[in-house]
Write a protein that holds these residues in place. Structure first.
Motif, PDB file in Angstrom:
ATOM      1  N   PHE A  96      -9.884   7.242  -4.820  1.00 41.68           N
ATOM      2  CA  PHE A  96     -10.244   8.631  -4.494  1.00 41.68           C
ATOM      3  C   PHE A  96      -9.033   9.559  -4.427  1.00 41.68           C
ATOM      4  O   PHE A  96      -9.147  10.699  -3.970  1.00 41.68           O
ATOM      5  CB  PHE A  96     -11.010   8.697  -3.169  1.00 41.68           C
ATOM      6  N   CYS A  97      -7.876   9.116  -4.870  1.00 37.81           N
ATOM      7  CA  CYS A  97      -6.655   9.919  -4.729  1.00 37.81           C
ATOM      8  C   CYS A  97      -6.852  11.324  -5.324  1.00 37.81           C
ATOM      9  O   CYS A  97      -7.244  11.470  -6.481  1.00 37.81           O
ATOM     10  CB  CYS A  97      -5.491   9.231  -5.437  1.00 37.81           C
ATOM     11  N   LYS A 140      -5.466   2.873   4.482  1.00 35.95           N
ATOM     12  CA  LYS A 140      -6.476   2.843   3.427  1.00 35.95           C
ATOM     13  C   LYS A 140      -7.421   1.665   3.614  1.00 35.95           C
ATOM     14  O   LYS A 140      -7.005   0.513   3.673  1.00 35.95           O
ATOM     15  CB  LYS A 140      -5.802   2.772   2.052  1.00 35.95           C
ATOM     16  N   GLY A 198       2.931  13.156   0.058  1.00 38.01           N
ATOM     17  CA  GLY A 198       3.075  12.507  -1.230  1.00 38.01           C
ATOM     18  C   GLY A 198       1.784  12.552  -2.022  1.00 38.01           C
ATOM     19  O   GLY A 198       0.919  13.397  -1.745  1.00 38.01           O
ATOM     20  N   GLY A 199       1.680  11.513  -2.835  1.00 46.19           N
ATOM     21  CA  GLY A 199       2.423  10.274  -2.909  1.00 46.19           C
ATOM     22  C   GLY A 199       2.709   9.611  -1.573  1.00 46.19           C
ATOM     23  O   GLY A 199       2.053   9.863  -0.596  1.00 46.19           O
ATOM     24  N   LEU A 247       0.576   2.666  -3.696  1.00 44.70           N
ATOM     25  CA  LEU A 247      -0.862   2.384  -3.747  1.00 44.70           C
ATOM     26  C   LEU A 247      -1.494   3.146  -4.916  1.00 44.70           C
ATOM     27  O   LEU A 247      -0.861   4.017  -5.516  1.00 44.70           O
ATOM     28  CB  LEU A 247      -1.527   2.793  -2.429  1.00 44.70           C
ATOM     29  N   ARG A 248      -2.753   2.849  -5.203  1.00 46.09           N
ATOM     30  CA  ARG A 248      -3.500   3.542  -6.255  1.00 46.09           C
ATOM     31  C   ARG A 248      -4.948   3.688  -5.795  1.00 46.09           C
ATOM     32  O   ARG A 248      -5.854   3.021  -6.292  1.00 46.09           O
ATOM     33  CB  ARG A 248      -3.444   2.753  -7.580  1.00 46.09           C
ATOM     34  N   THR A 304      -4.312  13.525  -5.405  1.00 47.76           N
ATOM     35  CA  THR A 304      -3.011  13.991  -5.915  1.00 47.76           C
ATOM     36  C   THR A 304      -2.486  12.985  -6.948  1.00 47.76           C
ATOM     37  O   THR A 304      -1.400  12.412  -6.780  1.00 47.76           O
ATOM     38  CB  THR A 304      -1.977  14.154  -4.779  1.00 47.76           C
ATOM     39  N   ALA A 363       0.623   6.525   4.186  1.00 47.33           N
ATOM     40  CA  ALA A 363      -0.489   5.580   4.235  1.00 47.33           C
ATOM     41  C   ALA A 363      -0.211   4.435   5.214  1.00 47.33           C
ATOM     42  O   ALA A 363      -1.077   3.591   5.445  1.00 47.33           O
ATOM     43  CB  ALA A 363      -0.780   5.028   2.839  1.00 47.33           C
ATOM     44  N   CYS A 365       3.983   6.481  -5.559  1.00 48.05           N
ATOM     45  CA  CYS A 365       3.199   5.848  -4.495  1.00 48.05           C
ATOM     46  C   CYS A 365       3.102   4.356  -4.774  1.00 48.05           C
ATOM     47  O   CYS A 365       3.013   3.936  -5.936  1.00 48.05           O
ATOM     48  CB  CYS A 365       1.808   6.470  -4.423  1.00 48.05           C
TER      49      CYS A 365
HETATM   50  S1  SF4 Z   1      -4.400   8.773  -1.679  1.00 44.61           S
HETATM   51 FE1  SF4 Z   1      -2.278   8.703  -0.915  1.00 44.61          FE
HETATM   52  S2  SF4 Z   1      -1.850   6.496  -0.704  1.00 44.61           S
HETATM   53 FE2  SF4 Z   1      -3.630   6.671  -2.029  1.00 44.61          FE
HETATM   54  S3  SF4 Z   1      -2.803   6.691  -4.143  1.00 44.61           S
HETATM   55 FE3  SF4 Z   1      -3.029   8.843  -3.507  1.00 44.61          FE
HETATM   56  S4  SF4 Z   1      -1.028   9.376  -2.681  1.00 44.61           S
HETATM   57 FE4  SF4 Z   1      -1.106   7.125  -2.739  1.00 44.61          FE
END
Ligand code: SF4
Length: 228
Positions: free
Chosen positions: A35-36, A116, A71-72, A31-32, A38, A99, A29
């Motif tokens: 609250f992810c 996001k 994803g990701g 982004l980081r 996964t 995203a 991904c």
């Molecule tokens: S929530 Fe989605 S966009 Fe944000 S870090 Fe996790 S996988 Fe990436």
């Protein structure tokens, strides 16, 4: 394309909630989010690099008509283009969950965009370089508009406060051509009790603002588990 998991389950969010689907989770991904839910496909990506043929072969183990590429961030991988082309040729329905920071020209039936907002910023003990990169990358209004213009779409936002709802409203007002009823607000959380509590204030707030409330049914059905 690195893949964390391929599995069959039920879509728990958005327009196709309740639809049996095959999920392909791209690992990696740009982004980081704090609250992810996964992290094994973002903060600490797992999985093997698979060829397009291997991914299609694994999808082919299942009979389902609906495939979700998630994803990701699946749009990081140009392999998505031949995968989507082949799946559509087979008559399958293709959803992409993104995203909304990257655009690829590919065939798909539903572009599920989750821009996001401020609440996604990673706080606490995280690499400051990732925090900076996240903040510089997450807001791509031109890409989101292009995805809206190019594809059947839905927009899903994670919120945890009334201020978040206001931020989403201001964001959406800057976009055009959004299909009617396709802006959805989801409560943040990975616990069914917390999500039920949040629904009590968020559902009426969605009605007041003309958005749709979007429960996270997969948490209610399965809890926070991989491959669900
Ligand atoms: S929530 Fe989605 S966009 Fe944000 S870090 Fe996790 S996988 Fe990436």
């Amino acid at each position: 394309m690195r893949v964390a998991e391929i599995y069959e389950s039920v879509q728990g969010e958005g327009e196709l909630t309740g639809q049996a689907s095959i999920f392909v989770r791209a690992s990696g991904c740009n982004l980081r989010c704090g609250f992810c839910d996964t992290p094994y496909a973002s903060w600490a990506p797992e999985g093997d690099d698979l060829s397009v043929a291997a991914i299609l072969q694994q999808i082919g183990r299942f009979d389902g008509s609906h495939v979700v590429l998630t994803g990701g961030e699946p749009m990081l991988f140009s392999e998505l283009i031949p995968i989507c082309e082949r799946l559509r040729d087979e008559g399958r329905h293709v959803t992409i969950e993104t995203a909304g920071t990257l655009h690829l020209a590919l065939p798909c039936d539903l572009m599920s965009i989750s821009p996001k907002m401020n609440n996604s910023t990673p706080l606490g003990d995280v690499d400051p370089r990732w925090r900076l990169r996240h903040e510089q990358t997450r807001h791509s209004m031109d890409v989101v508009q292009r995805l809206i213009d190019d594809y059947p779409h839905q927009l899903k936002f994670v919120v945890r406060s009334l201020a978040d709802c206001q931020e989403v409203q201001q964001y959406v007002e800057q976009l055009s051509n959004i299909a009617h009823g396709r802006v959805m607000l989801m409560p943040q959380g990975v616990d069914a009790i917390d999500l039920a509590a949040a629904a009590k204030w968020l559902e009426p707030e969605c009605r007041r603002r003309g958005f749709r409330f979007c429960p996270r049914k997969q948490i209610e059905w399965f809890g926070l588990q991989r491959a669900t």
